[in-house]
Design a protein around this motif. Sequence first.
Motif, PDB file in Angstrom:
ATOM      1  N   LEU A 118      -5.974  -4.551  -7.886  1.00 33.32           N
ATOM      2  CA  LEU A 118      -4.902  -3.565  -8.541  1.00 33.32           C
ATOM      3  C   LEU A 118      -5.674  -2.095  -8.465  1.00 33.32           C
ATOM      4  O   LEU A 118      -6.509  -2.093  -8.900  1.00 33.32           O
ATOM      5  CB  LEU A 118      -4.592  -3.823  -9.906  1.00 33.32           C
ATOM      6  CG  LEU A 118      -3.550  -3.102 -10.454  1.00 33.32           C
ATOM      7  CD1 LEU A 118      -2.242  -2.611  -9.793  1.00 33.32           C
ATOM      8  CD2 LEU A 118      -3.470  -3.154 -11.922  1.00 33.32           C
ATOM      9  N   ARG A 119      -4.954  -1.460  -7.395  1.00 38.06           N
ATOM     10  CA  ARG A 119      -5.697  -0.034  -7.191  1.00 38.06           C
ATOM     11  C   ARG A 119      -4.725   1.004  -7.697  1.00 38.06           C
ATOM     12  O   ARG A 119      -3.757   1.207  -7.003  1.00 38.06           O
ATOM     13  CB  ARG A 119      -6.172   0.023  -5.850  1.00 38.06           C
ATOM     14  CG  ARG A 119      -6.800   1.183  -5.319  1.00 38.06           C
ATOM     15  CD  ARG A 119      -7.203   1.223  -3.836  1.00 38.06           C
ATOM     16  NE  ARG A 119      -7.982   0.216  -3.683  1.00 38.06           N
ATOM     17  CZ  ARG A 119      -8.035  -0.966  -2.989  1.00 38.06           C
ATOM     18  NH1 ARG A 119      -6.849  -1.269  -2.370  1.00 38.06           N
ATOM     19  NH2 ARG A 119      -8.864  -1.743  -2.704  1.00 38.06           N
ATOM     20  N   LEU A 120      -5.084   1.882  -8.501  1.00 33.78           N
ATOM     21  CA  LEU A 120      -4.226   2.894  -9.031  1.00 33.78           C
ATOM     22  C   LEU A 120      -4.970   4.281  -9.190  1.00 33.78           C
ATOM     23  O   LEU A 120      -5.414   4.792 -10.301  1.00 33.78           O
ATOM     24  CB  LEU A 120      -3.755   2.656 -10.658  1.00 33.78           C
ATOM     25  CG  LEU A 120      -2.742   1.351 -10.538  1.00 33.78           C
ATOM     26  CD1 LEU A 120      -2.877   0.796 -12.119  1.00 33.78           C
ATOM     27  CD2 LEU A 120      -1.613   1.556  -9.891  1.00 33.78           C
ATOM     28  N   CYS A 121      -5.209   4.723  -7.954  1.00 32.63           N
ATOM     29  CA  CYS A 121      -6.395   5.887  -7.885  1.00 32.63           C
ATOM     30  C   CYS A 121      -5.338   7.326  -7.789  1.00 32.63           C
ATOM     31  O   CYS A 121      -4.369   7.278  -7.131  1.00 32.63           O
ATOM     32  CB  CYS A 121      -7.194   5.887  -6.623  1.00 32.63           C
ATOM     33  SG  CYS A 121      -8.042   4.327  -6.690  1.00 32.63           S
ATOM     34  N   SER A 122      -5.992   8.405  -8.413  1.00 32.87           N
ATOM     35  CA  SER A 122      -5.329   9.632  -8.215  1.00 32.87           C
ATOM     36  C   SER A 122      -3.877   9.687  -8.611  1.00 32.87           C
ATOM     37  O   SER A 122      -3.411  10.511  -7.995  1.00 32.87           O
ATOM     38  CB  SER A 122      -5.510  10.128  -6.791  1.00 32.87           C
ATOM     39  OG  SER A 122      -7.004  10.122  -6.600  1.00 32.87           O
TER      40      SER A 122
ATOM     41  N   SER B  55      -1.942  -1.558  -4.134  1.00 28.96           N
ATOM     42  CA  SER B  55      -2.401  -0.277  -3.927  1.00 28.96           C
ATOM     43  C   SER B  55      -1.384   0.909  -4.139  1.00 28.96           C
ATOM     44  O   SER B  55      -0.394   1.130  -3.248  1.00 28.96           O
ATOM     45  CB  SER B  55      -3.286   0.124  -2.589  1.00 28.96           C
ATOM     46  OG  SER B  55      -4.333  -1.288  -2.634  1.00 28.96           O
ATOM     47  N   ILE B  56      -1.513   1.873  -5.128  1.00 23.11           N
ATOM     48  CA  ILE B  56      -0.712   2.907  -5.315  1.00 23.11           C
ATOM     49  C   ILE B  56      -1.682   4.131  -5.657  1.00 23.11           C
ATOM     50  O   ILE B  56      -2.183   4.222  -6.656  1.00 23.11           O
ATOM     51  CB  ILE B  56       0.234   2.882  -6.586  1.00 23.11           C
ATOM     52  CG1 ILE B  56       1.200   1.567  -6.419  1.00 23.11           C
ATOM     53  CG2 ILE B  56       1.217   3.921  -6.808  1.00 23.11           C
ATOM     54  CD1 ILE B  56       1.930   0.932  -7.621  1.00 23.11           C
ATOM     55  N   THR B  57      -1.817   4.968  -4.664  1.00 16.64           N
ATOM     56  CA  THR B  57      -2.962   5.998  -4.743  1.00 16.64           C
ATOM     57  C   THR B  57      -2.006   7.628  -4.458  1.00 16.64           C
ATOM     58  O   THR B  57      -1.138   7.526  -3.475  1.00 16.64           O
ATOM     59  CB  THR B  57      -3.982   5.895  -3.610  1.00 16.64           C
ATOM     60  OG1 THR B  57      -3.466   5.479  -2.423  1.00 16.64           O
ATOM     61  CG2 THR B  57      -4.783   4.463  -3.988  1.00 16.64           C
TER      62      THR B  57
ATOM     63  N   ASP C 159       0.969  -1.132   0.117  1.00 14.38           N
ATOM     64  CA  ASP C 159      -0.035   0.048  -0.082  1.00 14.38           C
ATOM     65  C   ASP C 159       0.919   1.081   0.002  1.00 14.38           C
ATOM     66  O   ASP C 159       1.552   1.509   1.213  1.00 14.38           O
ATOM     67  CB  ASP C 159      -0.825  -0.018   1.194  1.00 14.38           C
ATOM     68  CG  ASP C 159      -1.887   1.187   1.360  1.00 14.38           C
ATOM     69  OD1 ASP C 159      -1.800   2.069   0.174  1.00 14.38           O
ATOM     70  OD2 ASP C 159      -2.462   1.082   2.227  1.00 14.38           O
ATOM     71  N   ILE C 160       0.864   2.100  -1.028  1.00 13.06           N
ATOM     72  CA  ILE C 160       1.818   3.246  -1.373  1.00 13.06           C
ATOM     73  C   ILE C 160       0.703   4.389  -1.621  1.00 13.06           C
ATOM     74  O   ILE C 160       0.299   4.301  -2.496  1.00 13.06           O
ATOM     75  CB  ILE C 160       2.742   2.997  -2.502  1.00 13.06           C
ATOM     76  CG1 ILE C 160       3.576   1.836  -2.150  1.00 13.06           C
ATOM     77  CG2 ILE C 160       3.636   4.322  -2.444  1.00 13.06           C
ATOM     78  CD1 ILE C 160       4.655   1.472  -3.338  1.00 13.06           C
ATOM     79  N   ASP C 161       0.876   5.457  -0.608  1.00 15.25           N
ATOM     80  CA  ASP C 161      -0.020   6.370  -0.583  1.00 15.25           C
ATOM     81  C   ASP C 161       0.607   7.653  -0.431  1.00 15.25           C
ATOM     82  O   ASP C 161       1.234   7.965   0.521  1.00 15.25           O
ATOM     83  CB  ASP C 161      -1.163   6.238   0.561  1.00 15.25           C
ATOM     84  CG  ASP C 161      -2.353   7.006   0.282  1.00 15.25           C
ATOM     85  OD1 ASP C 161      -2.464   7.645  -0.777  1.00 15.25           O
ATOM     86  OD2 ASP C 161      -3.181   7.407   1.184  1.00 15.25           O
TER      87      ASP C 161
END
Length: 807
Positions: free
Chosen positions: A699-703, A676-678, A652-654
Motif C-alpha cells: 500500500l503506497r500513499l506517497c505525497s 499505489s496512489i502518489t 497505479d494512480i499518479d
Amino acid sequence: MTKAAELGLGAVGGAVVSELLKFGIEEAKKVCSFETVYKELKSTMEQLLPIITEIESSQDVKELKTLKDTIVKALILVGKCSGVHEWNVILKDTYTREVEEINKEMSKFCQIQVQLLLLRNQGESTLKIEAMNQLLQDLRTVHVPDFTYLRSVPKLDKVPIGLDWPLKKLQKKLLCDSVDSLLVSAPPGCGKTMLVTQLCHDADIRGKFEHIFFIVVSSTPNFRLIVQNLLKHNGKQAPTFDNDTQAVNGLRKLLEELKGKGILLVLDDVWCGAESFLDNFPSDIPNLKILATSRFDLPYFGYTYRLKPLKDEDAKALLVRCASRPRDASLAEYEDLLQEILKRCNGFPLVIKVVGASLQNRSLTAWKGQVRSWSKGSTVLDNPYPTLLDRMRPSFEALHSDLKHCFLDMGLFHEDQKIRASVITDIWSELYAESDSVQCMKYLDDLAVHNLLDLVPLGRKKLEDGFYNDFLVTQHDVLRELAICLIKSEEKLERKRERLNLEIRDNQFPDWCLDPMQPINARLLSISTDDLFSSSWVEMDFPNVEALVLNLSSSEYALPSFIAEMKKLKVLIITNHGSSSARLSNFSCLSSLPNLKRIRLEKVSITLMDILQSVLSSLKKLSLFMCSVSEVSYDKKETAISKALSSLQEIDIDYCYDLDELPYWVSEVVSLKTLSITNCNKLSKLPEDIGNLSKLEVLRLCSCITLSELPETTASLSNLQSLDISDSLGLKKLPLEIGNLEKLKKISMRKCSGCELPDSVKNLVQNLEVNCDEETGYLWKSLKQKMRNLTIDEEETEYNLNIFQMF
C-alpha cells in the motif's frame, strides 16, 4: 636541381656513395631543431665514410646501391627537417621516427652487406674488421631524443570546438595525485577520442607526463600486440609473446624502467566486458595513470566523466566550420537551415561533421532538400550518409539479444519524449521477462551503462522493486534514429517488421496500410496522430500485435475499432502529447481482448466507470498518470466487480489532481496485491472497506498531502508487507491496531514527523525496516529497546530538480 638530387640521380659509378655521405654529413650539421638526432646521424655517416671509400676503390659500386638509396632518403629528410620549428612537436615526432628508420636501414646494411664486401676483399683492404664491428656497436647504441609523449597520439589537425570545459575538468582530475584511473564515457559520436587526444597535446599534461602512450583498444583487444607496440615506441625489442602472462611481465618491466617519470596510458574505445583485459595493466606502478574512453560506463575506473553532446552555440560553430553558407542563400535562409540541421544532429560532433561535409559547396536547393527529407520521415543516419550508421551500429551489435530487442523498442516512442521507466517495464515485462519488472529495470540500467539512453532519478536514487515511477528515461534523438534505422533494416517489407511505426498526419494514412484484406504482421505497433486527427480510422488488420503504443495530440480521441481484433494484445499504452487532457472514447473495444494484461493511460480524461464496464477479465495492472478521473454515481448492483476485473493485481494512480476520493469498487477487487496512489494532492480519504483487500501486499500513499488518516480497517490487511506514506505531510496518525499486521516488513515514512505512532506498533515483533528522515526517526528510536528486530534507515532529504523534466 639540388646537389643531393644530382648525386642521387647520377649513374652508380665513380665515388658517388662516398660523395653522398660527405654531402649528407655537411647537411646534417645545419639542422638545429633536430640537433641530438642529427648528431647521431652525422656521426654514423662519418664512421661509415672511410669504409665506403675503401670499398669504392676496390669493388663494383653497384653493390652499394641500397646504401646509396638510403643516404638519398636521409638527404631528402634533412631538407624537410630544416624547415621545422622547434615548437612543432608533432612534426618533430614524425620526422624523428623517420630518422630512426634510416639509422636502422644503415645498421642492417652494415651488419650484412658491408661485412660481406669487406670479407670478400679482405686481402686488399687496409681496414680492419674490428673497425666495422665498432661501428655496428655504435649504431646499436644510437640515442634518439625522447618524443614518446606523442609517439602514438593521433595528430590534431584542427582545434576541437566545444571541448574547452570538458578539457579543463579532465585536466584537473588527471593532475590530481589522488586519481589513478579515469574514464570518459559517452554515446558514439560525442567526441571522446577527440577530447583525450586534445588532452594529450595539452602543455600542462605534457609537463606532468614525460611518457604518453595512446592505444586504440576496440571490441577485440590483442593485449600481446599492444605490449609489443609499447615496447617498439620506446626503442625496445618487441619479442613475440606466447601468452598474456609473458606480455604482462614485459609491460611491467617497461613501466618500472620509466616509473621515475610521469606515465600516462590512454586506452581509447574500451568495450564492455573488458575487465579481464584491463586487469593486465599494473596498478601499483608509481606515477602511472590510466585514462580510457568508452561507449559504456565501466566500474573498473575510479572516476567517470560523462561527456555530453555539444551545446547549441558550439554545435553551430562546428557546423559553420564544416558547411559554409551556399552562395545563393541569404543570411536569414542560411540561419534558418542551420537551426533545422542542428535540431536533427542533437549536438553529436560526428553527426554534425558528416552532415556538414555532405552539404559543403552544395546549392541552397540541396540544403533545403536535405531538411525537407527529414520532415518526410528520413533520419540523419539514412543514406547518403552510411558512415554515421556504420560508426554507431557497433554499439548495438555489442548488446546481447534481449538488450537488442529492448533498444529497438525505444524507437516506438516520440522524439524528445520523456518516458517514465514504468511505461517501458510494463511492455518488457509481458514480452521478454515473464512479468519480472526487476529484470526489466535491469535492462534499462544496462542500456544506460551502454550509453544508449539516460536513466534520470526524479526523487530518490534508490530503486524500489516493482515501482519505477521515480525514474525517467530519456534518449538522444540520434540514438532514437539509430533504433529506427535498425528497425527498418530488420526487414525491408513493411508488413513483416516485428516493430512498426505508423504516423498519421492530417488524417492521411500511408498507402501500405490501406488494403483491409492484407494483415500487417508486427508484434509491436506505435501509432502517432497529430492535433488535427478526427479519429476517422480506416480498417486495418494487426493479428500479431502484443504491445500497442498510441501517441495522440488531439483533444478528442476515439480508440480504433480494429483494436477489438488484436486478440494477442497484452499491453496498451495511450499517451496524450497535447497541451490539455484528451477525452477518450470507444473504450469498450477492449472488452473482447482475452490477453490484455496491462493498460496505461497518460494525460487523458476518462471516468473510472469506463474501465469498470469494459469487463477486462485478464487485466493485471492499471496505470493512470496525470489523468482526469471524474467518477459518476451508479447503482452498485449493476456491475460485478469480481467478474469485470477478476485478475487485477496492481493499480497505479499518479499525479491525478482531481482525484479526491478513491472509488468504492477498488475495495472489491479482491485479487489486488499492490495499490499505489502518489502525488494526488486532493485525495482526502480512502474507502472504509479497504480492509477487504485480503491479498494486498503493498500500500503506497506517497505525497498525498491532504490525506489526514488511514481507515482503521487498514489494520485488517492481513497480507500487507509494505506500507509507504512518505511525504504525505497531512497524515496525523496510523491506525490504532496497526500492530495486527503480522506480515508487515517495511514502513516508509519520510517527512512524516507529525504522524502519531500508536502503542500497537510495538507488536510488530518480526524484522521491521523503517525508512525515514532524521526527524521522523526520533519517533522510532524511542521504541528501539522494546523492538529488538527494528531497523531504522534514515535517509537525507533530497531536493531533486530532475522532477521538472517530466513536464
